[in-house]
Design a protein around this motif. Structure first.
Motif, PDB file in Angstrom:
ATOM      1  N   HIS A 106       0.857  -1.184   0.000  1.00  0.00           N
ATOM      2  CA  HIS A 106       0.000   0.000   0.000  1.00  0.00           C
ATOM      3  C   HIS A 106       0.892   1.232   0.000  1.00  0.00           C
ATOM      4  CE1 HIS A 106       0.891   0.116   4.337  1.00  0.00           C
ATOM      5  NE2 HIS A 106       0.460   1.372   4.329  1.00  0.00           N
ATOM      6  N   ASP A 107       0.341   2.348  -0.438  1.00  0.00           N
ATOM      7  CA  ASP A 107       1.056   3.619  -0.431  1.00  0.00           C
ATOM      8  C   ASP A 107       0.636   4.360   0.828  1.00  0.00           C
ATOM      9  OD1 ASP A 107       2.232   3.125  -2.970  1.00  0.00           O
ATOM     10  OD2 ASP A 107       0.343   3.701  -3.928  1.00  0.00           O
ATOM     11  N   CYS A 108       1.525   4.382   1.814  1.00  0.00           N
ATOM     12  CA  CYS A 108       1.173   4.904   3.134  1.00  0.00           C
ATOM     13  C   CYS A 108       0.745   6.362   3.059  1.00  0.00           C
ATOM     14  CB  CYS A 108       2.359   4.754   4.083  1.00  0.00           C
ATOM     15  SG  CYS A 108       1.954   5.140   5.799  1.00  0.00           S
ATOM     16  N   GLN A 109      -0.374   6.673   3.702  1.00  0.00           N
ATOM     17  CA  GLN A 109      -0.914   8.029   3.711  1.00  0.00           C
ATOM     18  C   GLN A 109      -0.706   8.736   5.050  1.00  0.00           C
ATOM     19  OE1 GLN A 109      -5.031   7.709   2.531  1.00  0.00           O
ATOM     20  NE2 GLN A 109      -4.532   6.986   0.464  1.00  0.00           N
ATOM     21  N   SER A 110       0.124   8.158   5.911  1.00  0.00           N
ATOM     22  CA  SER A 110       0.388   8.800   7.189  1.00  0.00           C
ATOM     23  C   SER A 110       1.096  10.129   6.976  1.00  0.00           C
ATOM     24  CB  SER A 110       1.260   7.890   8.063  1.00  0.00           C
ATOM     25  OG  SER A 110       0.580   6.710   8.379  1.00  0.00           O
ATOM     26  N   THR A 111       0.825  11.070   7.861  1.00  0.00           N
ATOM     27  CA  THR A 111       1.390  12.416   7.722  1.00  0.00           C
ATOM     28  C   THR A 111       2.654  12.603   8.540  1.00  0.00           C
ATOM     29  OG1 THR A 111      -0.083  13.190   9.481  1.00  0.00           O
ATOM     30  CG2 THR A 111      -0.832  13.469   7.212  1.00  0.00           C
ATOM     31  N   GLY A 112       3.028  11.612   9.346  1.00  0.00           N
ATOM     32  CA  GLY A 112       4.263  11.683  10.124  1.00  0.00           C
ATOM     33  C   GLY A 112       5.308  10.768   9.529  1.00  0.00           C
ATOM     34  N   CYS A 113       6.581  11.085   9.804  1.00  0.00           N
ATOM     35  CA  CYS A 113       7.669  10.325   9.194  1.00  0.00           C
ATOM     36  C   CYS A 113       7.992   9.056   9.964  1.00  0.00           C
ATOM     37  CB  CYS A 113       8.923  11.190   9.084  1.00  0.00           C
ATOM     38  SG  CYS A 113       9.683  11.597  10.667  1.00  0.00           S
ATOM     39  N   GLY A 114       7.570   8.967  11.231  1.00  0.00           N
ATOM     40  CA  GLY A 114       7.854   7.783  12.018  1.00  0.00           C
ATOM     41  C   GLY A 114       9.140   7.850  12.801  1.00  0.00           C
ATOM     42  N   ASP A 115       9.948   8.900  12.606  1.00  0.00           N
ATOM     43  CA  ASP A 115      11.190   9.065  13.359  1.00  0.00           C
ATOM     44  C   ASP A 115      10.855   9.705  14.705  1.00  0.00           C
ATOM     45  OD1 ASP A 115      13.652   9.628  14.388  1.00  0.00           O
ATOM     46  OD2 ASP A 115      14.373  10.808  12.685  1.00  0.00           O
ATOM     47  N   THR A 116      11.089   8.984  15.796  1.00  0.00           N
ATOM     48  CA  THR A 116      10.719   9.501  17.118  1.00  0.00           C
ATOM     49  C   THR A 116      11.565  10.701  17.523  1.00  0.00           C
ATOM     50  OG1 THR A 116      12.208   7.878  18.127  1.00  0.00           O
ATOM     51  CG2 THR A 116       9.883   7.264  17.926  1.00  0.00           C
ATOM     52  N   ASN A 117      12.699  10.922  16.859  1.00  0.00           N
ATOM     53  CA  ASN A 117      13.556  12.069  17.169  1.00  0.00           C
ATOM     54  C   ASN A 117      13.281  13.271  16.284  1.00  0.00           C
ATOM     55  OD1 ASN A 117      15.038  10.641  19.182  1.00  0.00           O
ATOM     56  ND2 ASN A 117      16.165   9.582  17.563  1.00  0.00           N
ATOM     57  N   CYS A 118      12.284  13.158  15.419  1.00  0.00           N
ATOM     58  CA  CYS A 118      11.977  14.244  14.487  1.00  0.00           C
ATOM     59  C   CYS A 118      11.215  15.355  15.209  1.00  0.00           C
ATOM     60  CB  CYS A 118      11.155  13.696  13.328  1.00  0.00           C
ATOM     61  SG  CYS A 118      10.420  14.969  12.301  1.00  0.00           S
ATOM     62  N   ILE A 119      11.729  16.590  15.172  1.00  0.00           N
ATOM     63  CA  ILE A 119      11.066  17.690  15.858  1.00  0.00           C
ATOM     64  C   ILE A 119       9.769  18.092  15.178  1.00  0.00           C
ATOM     65  CG2 ILE A 119      13.216  18.583  16.813  1.00  0.00           C
ATOM     66  CD1 ILE A 119      13.174  20.726  14.623  1.00  0.00           C
ATOM     67  N   LEU A 120       9.618  17.711  13.913  1.00  0.00           N
ATOM     68  CA  LEU A 120       8.379  18.041  13.196  1.00  0.00           C
ATOM     69  C   LEU A 120       7.258  17.076  13.526  1.00  0.00           C
ATOM     70  CD1 LEU A 120       9.657  18.861   9.611  1.00  0.00           C
ATOM     71  CD2 LEU A 120       8.709  20.451  11.263  1.00  0.00           C
ATOM     72  N   CYS A 121       7.607  15.800  13.654  1.00  0.00           N
ATOM     73  CA  CYS A 121       6.584  14.754  13.732  1.00  0.00           C
ATOM     74  C   CYS A 121       6.447  14.129  15.113  1.00  0.00           C
ATOM     75  CB  CYS A 121       6.893  13.652  12.713  1.00  0.00           C
ATOM     76  SG  CYS A 121       7.065  14.262  11.022  1.00  0.00           S
ATOM     77  N   GLN A 122       7.231  14.575  16.088  1.00  0.00           N
ATOM     78  CA  GLN A 122       7.209  13.907  17.383  1.00  0.00           C
ATOM     79  C   GLN A 122       5.852  13.998  18.080  1.00  0.00           C
ATOM     80  OE1 GLN A 122       9.788  15.765  20.306  1.00  0.00           O
ATOM     81  NE2 GLN A 122       9.692  17.729  19.243  1.00  0.00           N
ATOM     82  N   TYR A 123       5.037  14.994  17.724  1.00  0.00           N
ATOM     83  CA  TYR A 123       3.714  15.123  18.336  1.00  0.00           C
ATOM     84  C   TYR A 123       2.592  14.742  17.361  1.00  0.00           C
ATOM     85  CZ  TYR A 123       6.476  17.771  21.681  1.00  0.00           C
ATOM     86  OH  TYR A 123       7.433  18.152  22.585  1.00  0.00           O
ATOM     87  N   ASN A 124       2.966  14.127  16.242  1.00  0.00           N
ATOM     88  CA  ASN A 124       1.981  13.702  15.243  1.00  0.00           C
ATOM     89  C   ASN A 124       1.601  12.246  15.512  1.00  0.00           C
ATOM     90  OD1 ASN A 124       0.492  13.040  12.994  1.00  0.00           O
ATOM     91  ND2 ASN A 124       1.843  14.063  11.553  1.00  0.00           N
ATOM     92  N   PRO A 125       0.333  11.971  15.867  1.00  0.00           N
ATOM     93  CA  PRO A 125      -0.052  10.575  16.154  1.00  0.00           C
ATOM     94  C   PRO A 125      -0.124   9.701  14.904  1.00  0.00           C
ATOM     95  CG  PRO A 125      -1.966  12.018  16.249  1.00  0.00           C
ATOM     96  CD  PRO A 125      -0.778  12.914  16.062  1.00  0.00           C
ATOM     97  N   SER A 126      -0.050  10.315  13.721  1.00  0.00           N
ATOM     98  CA  SER A 126      -0.092   9.551  12.480  1.00  0.00           C
ATOM     99  C   SER A 126       1.334   9.169  12.097  1.00  0.00           C
ATOM    100  CB  SER A 126      -0.745  10.385  11.367  1.00  0.00           C
ATOM    101  OG  SER A 126      -0.735   9.695  10.141  1.00  0.00           O
ATOM    102  N   ARG A 127       1.672   7.895  12.221  1.00  0.00           N
ATOM    103  CA  ARG A 127       3.029   7.420  11.968  1.00  0.00           C
ATOM    104  C   ARG A 127       3.035   6.466  10.775  1.00  0.00           C
ATOM    105  NH1 ARG A 127       5.540   8.227  17.108  1.00  0.00           N
ATOM    106  NH2 ARG A 127       4.603  10.170  17.846  1.00  0.00           N
TER     107      ARG A 127
END
Length: 491
Positions: free
Chosen positions: A77-98
């Motif tokens: 599937h082509d993932c549609q999550s809006t977060g990158c999944g990197d727990t150290n990412c300052i952009l995505c650390q508060y994004n529940p979509s991984r």
């Protein structure tokens, strides 16, 4: 002497299923007319039998002449999550979509369609030994067939997810059901066999819905299903030159448990029932934790804010307190009736909770020393429309200047669509390391660009301001019960 098979035209391979269906109908029509011309005394059954025999012979010839390339099936599937999944990412650390770590979800409800956790449609692809989609398709008469497996039996026979023999995998197929386990629109309940039309080397799965709970068919607590897709001959036997695919395990539950489904990544503001292993009885105890301790004869001093634990953020604070106090941890586990394993799992789940993040993001375009400003919702960038431009060092004191779209000059306003398109392209490449070497990138106005997410080769975006999201900036309530001020307001 046998006639040599006629090779299928290369320029029609991408539409072979449609061509094969048309040719089959025309050949049957032609065969019927020819048979009556040659022998007018033949009846309809005799003509159909002769045509079936001739077409089956041609299919056997085609299959024998087909190059025996090593092909296999994969689920993607082509993932549609809006977060990158990197727990150290300052952009995505508060994004529940991984980013999804599996294709099928861990739990479906009856009548759910087969989609990934991110809601992206699932598909099966026919690929070669290099992993590239084999768009030429399969020989005429060979189809993709899908079955539901007993996931528990499969795990027992194949604990390491290696390939089973055809005989062993057949033993895992659920065959004692009387109505379809998978159904697409227009199918009846008594259609137990499911075939997948292959177009350009791929077949969609998401038009299929699940009809029966796994507990209704299998014994045990929360038994699992798996999906099997293989290529079969007209007689139903799997072909040896296409390796089958088996999905990850999953559970199908009844709709009555819809509200009991747990959050993958919870928010600190979610109800406590969204955590793993927190059921109704546990929730009742957490509603008056002091009384629950007293009922067990424990004298535990709790902060007033944690006497009634309703939110995930409060439970997270409780977990953090227990980590520093082993006596409190043991008493909590005893009161909540959680085994050491379940306690560890619920603690890990609570500690993964995110705070609401509505901070703006900016996409930097360094050649023009400016950026497009975007709104953000729960850590996800709202890419549809930028809300302004950030000019690097344009203020009198040398700081960045933010200009709303309404205040832009006509020339600058006309440049926005092109910049927006570039930002969209960069965003689509956010998981490609080469994207970091481009001239654009998302950043945080007021933070050094070299220290932002773009430099980590993960995303072209960055935050409007540094630090954890501030509720007063988000127009959210001033903090969440149970969350220390440093976790909800720090900047």
């Amino acid at each position: 002497m046998a006639e040599a098979p006629i090779p299928f035209p290369a320029d029609l391979r991408t539409v072979r299923p449609s061509v094969d269906a048309y040719l089959s109908s025309k050949l049957r029509q032609f065969g019927g007319i020819l048979a009556r011309q040659v022998n007018p005394g033949l009846n309809g059954d005799q003509i159909r039998h002769a045509i079936d025999h001739a077409m089956a012979y041609m299919m056997q010839q085609d299959a024998a002449a087909a190059p025996q390339r090593s092909l296999r099936l994969v689920i993607r599937h082509d993932c549609q999550s809006t977060g990158c999944g990197d727990t150290n990412c300052i952009l995505c650390q508060y994004n529940p979509s991984r980013l999804c770590t599996r294709n099928v979800k861990q739990k479906y409800l009856i009548d759910d369609h087969l989609k990934a956790k991110c809601s992206a449609p699932l598909r099966v692809e026919l690929v070669d030994d290099q992993g590239n989609c084999h768009t030429e398709g399969l020989p005429q008469g060979v189809q993709l067939e899908m079955h539901v497996l007993n996931g528990e039996k499969y795990k027992e026979l194949c604990p390491d997810n290696t390939l089973l023999s055809i005989g062993a995998i057949k033993n895992c197929i659920i065959s004692h059901h009387t109505k379809a386990l998978l159904r697409r629109e227009g199918m009846s309940d008594d259609q137990l066999r499911v075939y997948l039309p292959l177009e350009r080397g791929a077949a969609t799965l998401s038009d299929l819905s699940l009809t029966t709970s796994s507990e209704a068919l299998l014994s045990g607590k929360a038994p699992t299903f798996r999906l099997l897709v293989w290529a079969v001959e007209p007689n139903g036997e799997p072909v040896p030159y296409v390796t089958y695919v088996v999905s990850e395990s999953f559970v199908v539950a009844t709709k009555r448990v819809k509200h009991a489904i747990k959050s993958d990544i919870p928010s600190v503001g979610d109800h406590i029932s969204k955590l793993l292993h927190i059921g109704k009885a546990t929730v009742d105890k957490l509603m008056d934790l002091r009384a629950a301790f007293q009922e067990e004869g424990f004298d535990v001093k709790l902060p007033d804010a944690l006497v009634r634990v309703e939110k995930v953020g409060q439970f997270r604070t409780l977990v953090e307190m227990s980590e520093a106090n082993n006596d409190l941890k043991n008493k909590l586990r005893h009161v909540l009736k959680l085994s050491p394993e379940k306690w560890d799992e619920v603690c890990q789940h609570a500690l993964s909770a995110v705070v609401p993040d509505f901070r703006n993001r900016v996409w930097w375009w360094t050649p023009l020393r400016l950026g497009l400003l975007y709104q953000c919702k729960n850590g996800a960038i709202v890419m549809e429309n930028p809300i302004g431009i950030v000019r690097i060092g344009a203020s009198p004191d040398g700081s960045n200047a933010v200009v709303s779209l309404q205040s832009l000059s006509p020339a600058d306003f006309n440049a926005v669509p092109k910049l927006k398109q570039q930002a969209l392209q960069n965003c689509a490449m956010q998981y490609v390391p080469a994207a970091a070497g481009m001239g654009g990138g998302m950043g945080i106005p007021g933070m050094p660009m070299q220290g932002q997410h773009r430099a980590s080769n993960s995303s072209p975006f960055a935050l409007m301001q540094g630090g954890a999201p501030a509720p007063q900036q988000q127009q959210q309530p001033q903090g969440v019960p149970g969350v220390p001020a440093s976790g909800s307001t720090g900047n």
